[in-house]
Design an enzyme around this catalytic site. Structure first.
Site, PDB file in Angstrom:
ATOM      1  N   CYS A  68       0.602   3.644  -2.976  1.00 37.83           N
ATOM      2  CA  CYS A  68      -0.370   2.561  -3.131  1.00 37.83           C
ATOM      3  C   CYS A  68      -1.732   3.158  -2.759  1.00 37.83           C
ATOM      4  O   CYS A  68      -1.936   4.354  -2.922  1.00 37.83           O
ATOM      5  CB  CYS A  68       0.005   1.323  -2.320  1.00 37.83           C
ATOM      6  SG  CYS A  68      -0.106   1.500  -0.524  1.00 37.83           S
TER       7      CYS A  68
ATOM      8  N   ARG B 136       1.755  -1.985   1.110  1.00 37.03           N
ATOM      9  CA  ARG B 136       2.743  -2.030   0.027  1.00 37.03           C
ATOM     10  C   ARG B 136       3.685  -0.837   0.014  1.00 37.03           C
ATOM     11  O   ARG B 136       4.915  -1.012  -0.026  1.00 37.03           O
ATOM     12  CB  ARG B 136       2.033  -2.136  -1.330  1.00 37.03           C
ATOM     13  CG  ARG B 136       1.257  -3.421  -1.491  1.00 37.03           C
ATOM     14  CD  ARG B 136       0.435  -3.434  -2.765  1.00 37.03           C
ATOM     15  NE  ARG B 136      -0.688  -2.498  -2.657  1.00 37.03           N
ATOM     16  CZ  ARG B 136      -1.529  -2.233  -3.643  1.00 37.03           C
ATOM     17  NH1 ARG B 136      -1.372  -2.806  -4.824  1.00 37.03           N
ATOM     18  NH2 ARG B 136      -2.534  -1.384  -3.466  1.00 37.03           N
TER      19      ARG B 136
ATOM     20  N   ASP C 162      -2.699  -5.867  -4.007  1.00 35.11           N
ATOM     21  CA  ASP C 162      -2.939  -5.409  -2.637  1.00 35.11           C
ATOM     22  C   ASP C 162      -3.214  -6.615  -1.731  1.00 35.11           C
ATOM     23  O   ASP C 162      -4.178  -7.345  -1.944  1.00 35.11           O
ATOM     24  CB  ASP C 162      -4.135  -4.464  -2.620  1.00 35.11           C
ATOM     25  CG  ASP C 162      -4.287  -3.727  -1.301  1.00 35.11           C
ATOM     26  OD1 ASP C 162      -3.570  -4.062  -0.331  1.00 35.11           O
ATOM     27  OD2 ASP C 162      -5.125  -2.807  -1.249  1.00 35.11           O
TER      28      ASP C 162
END
Length: 144
Positions: free
Chosen positions: A9, A15, A115
């Site tokens: 990420c 994440r 996000d």
């Protein structure tokens, strides 16, 4: 065949560590690790991401964010990313990794995982659900 799985990420604190820990639970015989395109190097997992994951009984050991490198891309058998633009960033960093880089949401019409950083707990919960579902789909493919 796909024994070294890299999850990517941006910051490597929300994440990708969540997906890393989830895939580690589902695929104990594989090596799963994570990195960030703009990693907050050496930072632990985001507190809200950890709280949500642990609420769902996902064990989250201490984490140290690390920057994605071309070497990490080369070593991975498969690279799972959260957003389409991450694929492009990886291609610029390590062009040879293009063919082994896929969205975590590949099996859900190439769904992106947004996000949640600095957003509400509800945003983190939503992202956790996306990650969990998509990790289960990937695990069924990678465990064949």
């Amino acid at each position: 065949m796909f024994n070294n799985i890299l999850v990517v990420c941006v910051g490597n604190i929300c994440r990708s560590p969540t997906a890393e820990f989830f895939l580690n639970r589902l695929l104990p015989n594989k090596t799963v690790h994570s990195a960030g395109l703009g990693a907050l190097v050496d930072k632990d997992m985001d507190a809200t991401a950890r709280k949500i994951a642990e609420h769902h009984q996902l064990e989250c050991p201490t984490h140290r964010a690390r920057q994605l490198t071309a070497a990490l891309c080369r070593e991975a058998d498969i690279i799972l990313v959260m957003e389409k633009r991450h694929k492009e960033s990886i291609t610029r960093l390590a062009p040879e990794a293009r063919g082994k880089t896929f969205l975590l949401g590949q099996w859900q019409q190439e769904q992106e995982v947004p996000d949640p950083y600095k957003k509400s707990p509800e945003a983190f919960e939503h992202v956790y659900q996306l990650i969990a579902h998509n990790c289960e789909l990937w695990a069924s493919k990678l465990d064949e």
